[in-house]
Structure formats: structure tokens, C-alpha cells
Design an enzyme around this catalytic site. Structure first.
Site, mmCIF file in Angstrom:
data_model
loop_
_atom_site.group_PDB
_atom_site.id
_atom_site.type_symbol
_atom_site.label_atom_id
_atom_site.label_comp_id
_atom_site.label_asym_id
_atom_site.label_seq_id
_atom_site.Cartn_x
_atom_site.Cartn_y
_atom_site.Cartn_z
ATOM 1 N N ASP A 98 -1.023 1.392 -3.923
ATOM 2 C CA ASP A 98 -1.854 0.367 -4.559
ATOM 3 C C ASP A 98 -3.157 0.946 -5.085
ATOM 4 O O ASP A 98 -4.020 0.210 -5.554
ATOM 5 C CB ASP A 98 -2.118 -0.796 -3.607
ATOM 6 C CG ASP A 98 -2.858 -0.390 -2.340
ATOM 7 O OD1 ASP A 98 -2.795 0.790 -1.964
ATOM 8 O OD2 ASP A 98 -3.488 -1.261 -1.708
ATOM 9 N N ASP B 212 -5.876 2.197 -3.898
ATOM 10 C CA ASP B 212 -7.219 1.992 -3.358
ATOM 11 C C ASP B 212 -7.693 3.194 -2.554
ATOM 12 O O ASP B 212 -8.841 3.257 -2.130
ATOM 13 C CB ASP B 212 -7.293 0.719 -2.505
ATOM 14 C CG ASP B 212 -6.432 0.782 -1.252
ATOM 15 O OD1 ASP B 212 -5.528 1.643 -1.175
ATOM 16 O OD2 ASP B 212 -6.638 -0.056 -0.355
ATOM 17 N N ASP C 105 -2.493 6.518 -3.281
ATOM 18 C CA ASP C 105 -1.435 5.779 -2.597
ATOM 19 C C ASP C 105 -0.897 4.689 -3.527
ATOM 20 O O ASP C 105 -1.325 4.570 -4.676
ATOM 21 C CB ASP C 105 -1.909 5.224 -1.255
ATOM 22 C CG ASP C 105 -3.015 4.185 -1.364
ATOM 23 O OD1 ASP C 105 -3.485 3.929 -2.486
ATOM 24 O OD2 ASP C 105 -3.412 3.630 -0.323
ATOM 25 N N SER D 160 0.820 -1.202 0.000
ATOM 26 C CA SER D 160 0.000 0.000 0.000
ATOM 27 C C SER D 160 0.860 1.260 0.000
ATOM 28 O O SER D 160 1.628 1.493 -0.918
ATOM 29 C CB SER D 160 -0.952 -0.031 1.198
ATOM 30 O OG SER D 160 -1.874 1.030 1.150
#
Length: 496
Positions: A268, A270, A266, A113
């Protein structure tokens, strides 16, 4: 080595315990995570999900240098555990959740992440993108993983399923357009969006969702991408929009391009933070209120009488007020999104907002998606002459303290003391509510003190109508909290 070798099992268990969080695995590459642990995780996932009737696991990864190899190791472990592995390669976390929902498969997403480049990890979901947490599923996966056999040299390498990856990208982009009306947009004015991918997976999504990379027609507005090259060493800045320093480039670019909106993702992809046309960071709570209005209107238009919207404990009151004014039913949840997916299903909630900028959608398999939230805000801007600042200003009636941590020796004693003093009216007139810590809730203010699940900290948040009252309440509560224990960080300035 076999799964009967007790020293090996105990060593693996110790490593899993170091990296196992409330709802994912995360740790430093090498010292915490390596190919053996990812292979064992895949094996454990196959055994645990297989016991629930699954026959296949979908696996994706982000752009960190080790992620594709780690994902391949996890896929090999899944196969060794008796299930098939559908490896879709590079994708965002919300694409992996979408794949899990679309194909009704459990999923493993190799990503750390927003963590620094020397970290990696795995996010896990059940079939249909259902939530998996340490208490519900991850523990069983860990227990099965510690006894995984050693990966042998002649194991067949697991290749990316290119056809599945293409299908996923196209279906994901089309779903986001369908849910927000991007394909039907006729902007009332020229619209320019600046999107900082931070060298993370949003760099892939921008061309798929807004451009032609997934085989769709381009959208009718301009999207200017920053740092769209996939590079898990993060050469420009960390892909962590929680840190204000990492938002400087997108803020400058919005002003330089005279753009209508800025987006910052961010690693990743999401989670998304929003910047207005003046280059100022918008409150995730205000964004949550905007999106909640749209989702409630859509659900009511389809015949739902009072759509439920979840909001966590420290979102601004404006979220619940907006939900009620829009004909919805607000339901408060604890902080932390390990249980949001379960709660979404329990309440059949159309939407959920967290102040950490995670946004969840019932029609996205109750999973979170930063890009879907971004598409909602863009679609709203395209239909109005109002600026992003104007839209948010009407939904920001309070001043928040921001989250302030204090290092303490006895968190439970601190919470008990705060509750006792709050009941005497020391911090203002209101009701004391013991839910995810202790809250004091007045007619036009609230404050909350709760403990960290992982550190000897208590976390403080409050909100009042003015900066002066927010500062005074912050100072009063923190003075009491810190008088009993080891001093912690200094208070931050109140912010809208």
C-alpha cells in the site's frame, strides 16, 4: 435478516474479533473477509463517525483483486448508515490519509499492506487523519457494525468520484514536492533512483510524484521503476520489504544501473526501505536520523525553538543523538504505531521515526508516508556530492541485533526474571527501565525484552558499539530467556 437477529449478530461479532487488530482489520479473503463484513464495517463507521458529527467518509483501495469491490461494499454500508461516501478508488494508504486531512473527513482504506495476496483488510482513520485504534474508535465501529442490516439487491452501486481522485493525486504530489523542495531542485550531479513498487500502489505514485501523471512538471533526475504494474497477485515477489529476499531485485537493479539510491515499497506504499549505491540495505534508523535533521532544520528555520521528534523504543540511539545535535528534543515512544498519531499531536512533534520504516510528519497531518520520506532522502542526495553510503555511515555508530523472538510459556515471568538479573549487573552495568517491556540502558549499549501483544512470545533487541559485544549480549540474554521456557527461534547475526 435484521440487526435484531442474535445469531447473525454473534456470527458477525466473532468474525470481527478474528480480523480486528490494534489499529486495523486484516484477514484472509473468504474465510475472514467478504462483502457482507465490509458492508457492515461501512455501516458501523458511518454510525460511529456520524455520532461525532461527520457527514461524509472518504474511501480508497489498493490494487488487490477484491479491493475495489470490497471498497464499494464499504461505501454502500456508509450510505446505509446515513453518511455520504466519497470513493476515490485506487490510491496508496498515505494518499488516503492525506485525503482525510485535506478534506477533514474520516477515512477507510481497503488494503492488507504487505500481507500475501490471499489477505485483505481495512485501515481506519478519523477526520483530519487522526489515529483510530481498537481502544479508541475501532471498538465502537465494530459494535455498530455487528447490527448492520443486510445489503439489499437494489442498493445503488457506488462509483469512483473521478474528479476527487484527480484532485487528490495532484494535491498529494504537490504537497510532497513542496515539503521537500523537489520542485526547486538543481541537482549538483546527475541522479538515478531505482524504485521497486512490487506491483503495489507505489507503481501509481511514481508517475504522479516524480513524473507528469498528476499534471506536474517532471523532476530533474532519473527514476527507474521496477514492477510498476498494479497487480495484487504479486507475480514477481511479495510486496513486503521486511523480508530480505524481496529486496534482491532492487539491490541487483541498483548495481546494474549504477544508481545512487534504491527504494522498495510495501503493497500500500506507506512504507519504504532504502538501498545505497552499492546495493546494501540501509538501516531505517539511519534514514530516520537523516530525515529528522531536515525536518528539525526546516522547523527551526520557521522560528520553532526546539522541535520535538518521536522515536520508538527500538530505534538506534543514533536517532536521539542526531535529534539533540540538531537542536531538537527526542521523545521515546512504545513500539507499534497504533498511538503514534495521537502522540504526534500531544507533543506537537515535527517528525516521528520507527525502526519498522514508518515515518510520520506533522505537516502531513501527523500521518506516515514512505514516499514523503523517500523525497526527503532524494532531495538531500541531490544537494551533495556524498553518496547515500557516506551519508548513512556517519550516522551508524552502533551494531544492532535485530528483533529476535522466543516462544515462551509465561512472558510476564520472563520479563520479571530479566529485570531482576539486569539489576544485579548480570548483563552489564546500566539502568533498568520498565517501559514497553524491560530495558537495560548502559552508557554505550541498550537491550530490551518485551512481550508480544498477540502471541506467547517475547521479543529481544539490543545495540552496542561492536558486533562482538552485540553477539555476546544477545547470547547471554537469550540463554536466560530460553532456559525457562519452550525454545524459540535461533539468534540472528548482528547487523548494522
Amino acid at each position: 435478516m435484521t440487526d435484531g437477529d442474535s445469531p447473525v449478530r454473534e456470527a458477525r461479532r466473532a468474525r470481527f474479533d478474528r480480523v480486528l487488530g490494534a489499529y486495523d482489520l486484516r484477514g484472509r479473503i473468504g474465510s475472514d473477509l467478504d462483502d457482507d463484513l465490509l458492508y457492515a464495517l461501512g455501516f458501523g463507521a458511518a454510525r460511529a463517525f456520524g455520532a461525532q458529527g461527520a457527514t461524509e467518509v472518504v474511501i480508497g483501495c489498493d490494487m488487490r483483486p477484491d479491493s475495489p469491490r470490497f471498497a464499494e461494499s464499504a461505501a454502500a454500508g456508509v450510505i446505509a448508515g446515513g453518511l455520504r461516501a466519497r470513493f476515490v478508488g485506487l490510491c496508496s494508504t498515505d494518499q488516503l490519509y492525506f485525503a482525510s486531512g485535506l478534506w477533514d473527513l474520516p477515512g477507510l482504506m481497503v488494503t492488507a499492506s504487505h500481507n500475501p495476496a490471499d489477505y485483505n483488510g481495512v485501515k481506519v482513520c478519523g477526520a483530519g487523519a487522526t489515529g483510530v485504534s481498537r481502544d479508541q474508535g475501532l471498538g465502537e465501529i465494530r459494535d455498530a457494525a455487528v447490527g448492520a442490516p443486510q445489503r439489499v439487491d437494489d442498493d445503488v452501486a457506488v462509483a469512483v468520484d473521478d474528479a476527487a481522485a484527480r484532485d487528490l493525486a495532484a494535491a498529494f504530489a504537490q504537497r510532497l514536492r513542496d515539503l521537500t523542495g523537489l520542485d526547486r531542485l538543481r541537482p549538483v550531479r546527475p541522479l538515478t533512483i531505482v524504485a521497486d513498487a512490487g506491483n503495489g500502489m507505489a507503481g501509481k505514485l511514481l508517475g504522479e510524484v516524480f513524473g507528469t501523471d498528476a499534471g506536474l512538471e517532471p523532476v530533474p533526475f532519473d527514476v527507474i521503476g521496477l514492477y510498476t504494474e498494479l497487480d495484487g497477485t504479486f507475480p514477481h515477489h511479495p510486496a513486503n520489504p521486511l523480508e530480505p529476499a524481496n529486496l534482491l531485485d532492487v539491490r541487483d537493479a541498483v548495481r546494474a544501473q549504477d544508481a545512487d539510491l534504491g527504494l522498495a515499497f510495501d503493497g500500500d506504499a506507506d512504507r519504504c526501505f532504502f538501498i545505497d549505491g552499492a546495493g546494501e540495505v540501509l538501516s531505517p534508523s539511519a534514514i530516520g536520523a537523516l530525515v529528522a535533521e531536515r525536518e528539525i532544520a526546516r522547523a527551526r528555520g520557521e522560528g520553532e525553538e526546539q522541535p520535538v521528534v518521536l522515536h520508538n523504543l527500538i530505534t538506534s540511539r543514533i536517532v536521539a543523538e542526531t535529534v539533540e545535535a540538531s537542536g531538537g528534543l527526542p521523545v521515546r515512544t512504545p513500539v507499534g504505531h497504533s498511538r503514534i498519531k495521537q502522540l504526534m499531536r500531544e507533543h506537537d512533534a515535527v517528525f516521528a521515526a520507527e525502526h519498522s520504516a514508518h515515518f510520520y510528519f506533522r505537516d502531513f497531518y501527523s500521518a506516515d508516508s514512505g514516499m514523503l520520506a523517500a523525497c526527503h532522502v532524494i532531495a538531500l542526495l541531490a544537494r551533495t556530492e556524498d553518496s547515500a553510503q557516506d551519508l548513512v555511515a556517519r550516522r551508524e555508530r552502533y551494531v544492532a541485533s535485530g528483533e529476535i523472538n522466543s516462544t515462551v510459556t509465561d512472558p510476564d515471568a520472563v520479563l520479571a526474571d530479566f529485570a531482576a538479573r539486569a539489576r544485579t549487573g548480570e548483563f552489564g552495568d546500566g539502568e533498568v527501565v520498565e517501559f514497553d517491556g524491560v530495558s537495560l540502558e548502559g552508557d554505550d549499549f541498550w537491550c530490551n525484552v518485551r512481550r508480544s501483544n498477540t502471541e506467547p512470545l517475547v521479543r529481544f533487541n539490543c545495540e552496542t558499539p561492536t558486533a562482538e559485544r552485540t553477539r555476546a549480549l544477545t547470547d547471554a540474554v537469550l540463554a536466560r530467556v530460553r532456559s525457562q521456557n519452550t525454545p524459540g527461534t535461533e539468534p540472528e547475526s548482528p547487523r548494522r
